[in-house]
Structures are given as structure tokens and as C-alpha cells.
Design a protein around this motif. Structure first.
Motif, PDB file in Angstrom:
ATOM      1  N   THR A 182      -6.548 -13.407  48.043  1.00 38.43           N
ATOM      2  CA  THR A 182      -7.535 -13.188  46.999  1.00 38.43           C
ATOM      3  C   THR A 182      -7.100 -13.950  45.757  1.00 38.43           C
ATOM      4  O   THR A 182      -5.941 -13.873  45.344  1.00 38.43           O
ATOM      5  CB  THR A 182      -7.682 -11.694  46.678  1.00 38.43           C
ATOM      6  OG1 THR A 182      -8.205 -11.018  47.826  1.00 38.43           O
ATOM      7  CG2 THR A 182      -8.624 -11.468  45.500  1.00 38.43           C
ATOM      8  N   LEU A 183      -8.040 -14.700  45.197  1.00 36.34           N
ATOM      9  CA  LEU A 183      -7.781 -15.468  43.987  1.00 36.34           C
ATOM     10  C   LEU A 183      -7.915 -14.549  42.774  1.00 36.34           C
ATOM     11  O   LEU A 183      -8.920 -13.844  42.630  1.00 36.34           O
ATOM     12  CB  LEU A 183      -8.777 -16.618  43.887  1.00 36.34           C
ATOM     13  CG  LEU A 183      -8.554 -17.657  42.795  1.00 36.34           C
ATOM     14  CD1 LEU A 183      -7.296 -18.464  43.079  1.00 36.34           C
ATOM     15  CD2 LEU A 183      -9.780 -18.581  42.706  1.00 36.34           C
ATOM     16  N   VAL A 184      -6.892 -14.548  41.912  1.00 39.82           N
ATOM     17  CA  VAL A 184      -6.906 -13.783  40.667  1.00 39.82           C
ATOM     18  C   VAL A 184      -7.129 -14.771  39.533  1.00 39.82           C
ATOM     19  O   VAL A 184      -6.333 -15.699  39.344  1.00 39.82           O
ATOM     20  CB  VAL A 184      -5.574 -13.035  40.459  1.00 39.82           C
ATOM     21  CG1 VAL A 184      -5.610 -12.226  39.165  1.00 39.82           C
ATOM     22  CG2 VAL A 184      -5.270 -12.145  41.651  1.00 39.82           C
ATOM     23  N   VAL A 185      -8.210 -14.581  38.767  1.00 39.88           N
ATOM     24  CA  VAL A 185      -8.588 -15.566  37.756  1.00 39.88           C
ATOM     25  C   VAL A 185      -8.519 -14.936  36.365  1.00 39.88           C
ATOM     26  O   VAL A 185      -9.155 -13.908  36.096  1.00 39.88           O
ATOM     27  CB  VAL A 185     -10.009 -16.108  38.017  1.00 39.88           C
ATOM     28  CG1 VAL A 185     -10.388 -17.154  36.967  1.00 39.88           C
ATOM     29  CG2 VAL A 185     -10.104 -16.702  39.416  1.00 39.88           C
ATOM     30  N   THR A 186      -7.743 -15.570  35.491  1.00 39.72           N
ATOM     31  CA  THR A 186      -7.702 -15.184  34.079  1.00 39.72           C
ATOM     32  C   THR A 186      -8.350 -16.294  33.269  1.00 39.72           C
ATOM     33  O   THR A 186      -8.876 -17.263  33.819  1.00 39.72           O
ATOM     34  CB  THR A 186      -6.256 -14.952  33.599  1.00 39.72           C
ATOM     35  OG1 THR A 186      -5.562 -16.214  33.546  1.00 39.72           O
ATOM     36  CG2 THR A 186      -5.510 -14.011  34.535  1.00 39.72           C
ATOM     37  N   ALA A 187      -8.301 -16.183  31.947  1.00 34.93           N
ATOM     38  CA  ALA A 187      -8.948 -17.186  31.094  1.00 34.93           C
ATOM     39  C   ALA A 187      -8.363 -18.580  31.299  1.00 34.93           C
ATOM     40  O   ALA A 187      -9.073 -19.582  31.200  1.00 34.93           O
ATOM     41  CB  ALA A 187      -8.839 -16.770  29.632  1.00 34.93           C
ATOM     42  N   ASP A 188      -7.063 -18.651  31.595  1.00 34.02           N
ATOM     43  CA  ASP A 188      -6.427 -19.968  31.663  1.00 34.02           C
ATOM     44  C   ASP A 188      -5.611 -20.214  32.936  1.00 34.02           C
ATOM     45  O   ASP A 188      -4.971 -21.266  33.054  1.00 34.02           O
ATOM     46  CB  ASP A 188      -5.520 -20.181  30.444  1.00 34.02           C
ATOM     47  CG  ASP A 188      -4.483 -19.076  30.293  1.00 34.02           C
ATOM     48  OD1 ASP A 188      -4.441 -18.162  31.149  1.00 34.02           O
ATOM     49  OD2 ASP A 188      -3.726 -19.120  29.322  1.00 34.02           O
ATOM     50  N   THR A 189      -5.601 -19.276  33.878  1.00 34.62           N
ATOM     51  CA  THR A 189      -4.803 -19.475  35.087  1.00 34.62           C
ATOM     52  C   THR A 189      -5.521 -18.930  36.312  1.00 34.62           C
ATOM     53  O   THR A 189      -6.449 -18.122  36.221  1.00 34.62           O
ATOM     54  CB  THR A 189      -3.426 -18.772  34.997  1.00 34.62           C
ATOM     55  OG1 THR A 189      -3.634 -17.352  34.889  1.00 34.62           O
ATOM     56  CG2 THR A 189      -2.613 -19.274  33.831  1.00 34.62           C
ATOM     57  N   GLU A 190      -5.066 -19.400  37.472  1.00 35.31           N
ATOM     58  CA  GLU A 190      -5.502 -18.875  38.758  1.00 35.31           C
ATOM     59  C   GLU A 190      -4.257 -18.649  39.607  1.00 35.31           C
ATOM     60  O   GLU A 190      -3.327 -19.447  39.575  1.00 35.31           O
ATOM     61  CB  GLU A 190      -6.450 -19.846  39.470  1.00 35.31           C
ATOM     62  CG  GLU A 190      -7.753 -20.086  38.723  1.00 35.31           C
ATOM     63  CD  GLU A 190      -8.673 -21.039  39.462  1.00 35.31           C
ATOM     64  OE1 GLU A 190      -8.306 -21.454  40.584  1.00 35.31           O
ATOM     65  OE2 GLU A 190      -9.747 -21.357  38.926  1.00 35.31           O
ATOM     66  N   ALA A 191      -4.232 -17.539  40.338  1.00 32.02           N
ATOM     67  CA  ALA A 191      -3.087 -17.211  41.182  1.00 32.02           C
ATOM     68  C   ALA A 191      -3.581 -16.472  42.417  1.00 32.02           C
ATOM     69  O   ALA A 191      -4.744 -16.048  42.479  1.00 32.02           O
ATOM     70  CB  ALA A 191      -2.078 -16.366  40.412  1.00 32.02           C
ATOM     71  N   LEU A 192      -2.695 -16.309  43.400  1.00 31.34           N
ATOM     72  CA  LEU A 192      -3.074 -15.692  44.663  1.00 31.34           C
ATOM     73  C   LEU A 192      -2.306 -14.402  44.913  1.00 31.34           C
ATOM     74  O   LEU A 192      -1.132 -14.297  44.566  1.00 31.34           O
ATOM     75  CB  LEU A 192      -2.817 -16.652  45.831  1.00 31.34           C
ATOM     76  CG  LEU A 192      -3.690 -17.907  45.907  1.00 31.34           C
ATOM     77  CD1 LEU A 192      -3.184 -18.828  47.008  1.00 31.34           C
ATOM     78  CD2 LEU A 192      -5.152 -17.552  46.132  1.00 31.34           C
ATOM     79  N   ILE A 193      -2.992 -13.430  45.511  1.00 29.95           N
ATOM     80  CA  ILE A 193      -2.348 -12.210  45.977  1.00 29.95           C
ATOM     81  C   ILE A 193      -2.771 -11.965  47.418  1.00 29.95           C
ATOM     82  O   ILE A 193      -3.773 -12.521  47.889  1.00 29.95           O
ATOM     83  CB  ILE A 193      -2.711 -10.982  45.111  1.00 29.95           C
ATOM     84  CG1 ILE A 193      -4.225 -10.732  45.112  1.00 29.95           C
ATOM     85  CG2 ILE A 193      -2.191 -11.145  43.689  1.00 29.95           C
ATOM     86  CD1 ILE A 193      -4.626  -9.457  44.389  1.00 29.95           C
ATOM     87  N   LYS A 194      -2.014 -11.111  48.127  1.00 25.29           N
ATOM     88  CA  LYS A 194      -2.293 -10.861  49.542  1.00 25.29           C
ATOM     89  C   LYS A 194      -3.235  -9.686  49.772  1.00 25.29           C
ATOM     90  O   LYS A 194      -3.646  -9.435  50.892  1.00 25.29           O
ATOM     91  CB  LYS A 194      -0.983 -10.630  50.297  1.00 25.29           C
ATOM     92  CG  LYS A 194      -0.114 -11.881  50.388  1.00 25.29           C
ATOM     93  CD  LYS A 194       1.135 -11.642  51.219  1.00 25.29           C
ATOM     94  CE  LYS A 194       1.957 -12.912  51.336  1.00 25.29           C
ATOM     95  NZ  LYS A 194       3.193 -12.705  52.141  1.00 25.29           N
ATOM     96  N   LYS A 195      -3.569  -8.945  48.723  1.00 26.06           N
ATOM     97  CA  LYS A 195      -4.517  -7.842  48.870  1.00 26.06           C
ATOM     98  C   LYS A 195      -5.922  -8.383  49.121  1.00 26.06           C
ATOM     99  O   LYS A 195      -6.303  -9.419  48.576  1.00 26.06           O
ATOM    100  CB  LYS A 195      -4.529  -6.976  47.606  1.00 26.06           C
ATOM    101  CG  LYS A 195      -3.351  -6.040  47.460  1.00 26.06           C
ATOM    102  CD  LYS A 195      -3.494  -5.197  46.204  1.00 26.06           C
ATOM    103  CE  LYS A 195      -2.332  -4.223  46.056  1.00 26.06           C
ATOM    104  NZ  LYS A 195      -2.375  -3.158  47.061  1.00 26.06           N
ATOM    105  N   THR A 196      -6.693  -7.662  49.920  1.00 29.72           N
ATOM    106  CA  THR A 196      -8.077  -8.053  50.171  1.00 29.72           C
ATOM    107  C   THR A 196      -8.981  -7.475  49.082  1.00 29.72           C
ATOM    108  O   THR A 196      -8.600  -6.563  48.344  1.00 29.72           O
ATOM    109  CB  THR A 196      -8.549  -7.536  51.530  1.00 29.72           C
ATOM    110  OG1 THR A 196      -8.577  -6.094  51.512  1.00 29.72           O
ATOM    111  CG2 THR A 196      -7.633  -8.010  52.653  1.00 29.72           C
TER     112      THR A 196
END
Length: 258
Positions: A182-196
């Protein structure tokens, strides 16, 4: 015969995390009076700053207020996971204090008193002879008993390249399914987590995060406006990102009043 000189130990250090300035001042003064050897290497007022201070200073003890902005003291203690000794600052009632005792955790009651603080100091001095304990299992009991402890996610560990970033939920604009991650999106970054997305939907505060598509959960505070096209399809314009988020027909009802 020469008598060996006693080995001098470095002065113990502490991080003090308390969001009420007057209480923080009072507690710092009392610690200095009752434990003059202790050096307070950082004073902070929220849970994220506490984690950063612990990372920077590697203290022997962390005094953590239970109810802090961004991260609670309990969430911060979970993240510390045995890196230093912990004493919680709390105003809980007798039932919650039983959980502290049962979990072999130290605490300072609000408002602090010299007598109770002296007891905490003696216990901490004894604990300093041993490595810090990972309190995560003991904290489960504390969370179950403590009134008012948030039950929703407060922060997320997300991968960004080789780094792992701590992101508070207030920073997150939306989550979007990305294959197995799952892509986690903030104002200035994107990151990945394994939770659905399905797992997240049950763990996030529903008053703050709305599922608007089978692959998307959005922070309602991040929504700037709702756009409807000629076919009646809805999309969300965000305050801090250029992309638009599609809203499935099943979730149109969330925006009928907007």
C-alpha cells in the motif's frame, strides 16, 4: 599493595517528554533535587520529538507523558522497544496503576510529589544495573486497562528506499493499493507498507479516514473539493497534491452534503 581505585560510572542521562510546560518545569526541578547525578539531555513536548531525542542522545531513561501530541507515550515506548528504561507520566486512576505495577513499569503521577518521585527514582536506579526491558508485551495490558488510550493507529513505519520512516497519521493525505503493498502519500513523500487497504480501513479512525474506492483511503482533512463530471462521476481534489482521487459509486453517499 596498591588498592585499586573505584571505577567511576558516567552520570545517567534522561529525555523528558511532557507537553505541559509548567509540569515539565516542575518535574525537571524535582528530578534535579532528588537525583542530582541525572542529566536531562533533552526536553520535548510530543511523541515524535521524543523518539528523535532518544535516537540522538541514547539516554538511560525516558520520562514519557502518556497523552502527548502526535504519538502517545505508550506508542513511543513501543517504538523504543528496549533501547532505554521508561517511566510514564500519568494521571491514571488506581486500576490503571495496577497495570503499571503488574507490568513492572515505572510511573510518575500528575501532579508529581517528592515522595512518589523518590520511589520511582529508587526503582529506576535499581533498573539501571540491568539492560532495558522490551515493554511491548507488558504495554498490551496497560492499553487494555487505561481509560482514554486511543485504539486507532497513531503512526506508521513505512519503507522509502533503504530507509524506514516514521509517519504520523496526521501527515498522511491518502493510502492507495499498489499490488502487494500500500502506497502511503504525504504532502511531499511517498512510501510503501505491507498492510492492505482492508486492514488499514479497520485500524484507522473512521472520522478522519474515509474509504472512497476499493483501492483508496483518504484523510478527510486533506480534501480541498469534490469534482463531478458530466457523467456523474466524482473525484477529489487535494489541498497539498496535484493528483485527483477517483470516488467509486459505492462511496458517493459520503459526499452528498458537500
Amino acid at each position: 599493595m596498591n588498592t585499586p581505585e573505584p571505577v567511576s560510572r558516567p552520570a545517567p542521562t534522561a529525555v523528558l517528554a511532557e507537553d505541559e510546560p509548567l509540569l515539565a518545569d516542575e518535574l525537571a526541578d524535582m528530578l534535579q533535587a532528588l537525583w542530582p547525578q541525572l542529566r536531562i539531555v533533552a526536553r520535548v513536548s510530543d511523541g515524535v520529538a521524543a523518539l528523535n531525542a532518544i535516537e540522538a542522545h541514547q539516554p538511560d531513561v525516558a520520562f514519557l507523558d502518556i497523552h502527548m501530541p502526535l504519538l502517545t507515550g505508550i506508542e513511543a515506548a513501543r517504538q523504543i522497544a528496549g533501547r532505554c528504561h521508561v517511566a510514564f507520566i500519568t494521571s491514571y486512576d488506581e486500576h490503571a496503576l495496577e497495570a503499571f505495577e503488574a507490568g513492572a513499569m515505572d510511573y510518575v503521577l500528575k501532579p508529581p510529589t517528592p515522595a512518589r518521585l523518590a520511589t520511582t527514582i529508587q526503582r529506576l536506579k535499581a533498573r539501571l544495573q540491568q539492560p532495558p526491558v522490551d515493554l511491548r508485551r507488558a504495554l498490551q495490558d496497560l492499553v487494555a486497562r487505561a481509560p482514554g488510550t486511543p485504539r486507532y493507529l497513531q503512526w506508521i513505519n513505512a519503507s522509502r528506499g533503504a530507509a524506514v520512516r516514521l509517519i504520523t497519521v496526521e501527515e498522511i493525505l491518502y493510502f492507495k493499493s499498489d499490488q502487494k503493498y500500500t502506497l502511503v502519500v504525504t504532502a511531499d513523500t511517498e512510501a510503501l507498507i505491507k498492510k492492505t487497504i482492508k486492514e488499514l480501513a479497520s485500524e484507522l479512525d473512521p472520522t478522519m479516514f474515509w474509504q472512497v474506492h476499493r483501492s483508496t483511503v483518504v484523510n478527510v482533512h486533506a480534501i480541498d473539493s469534490v469534482i463531478r463530471d458530466d457523467r456523474g462521476n466524482l473525484a477529489l481534489r487535494l489541498k497539498q497534491r496535484p493528483e485527483k482521487l477517483q470516488v467509486s459509486e459505492a462511496y458517493h453517499h459520503l459526499f452528498r452534503q458537500m
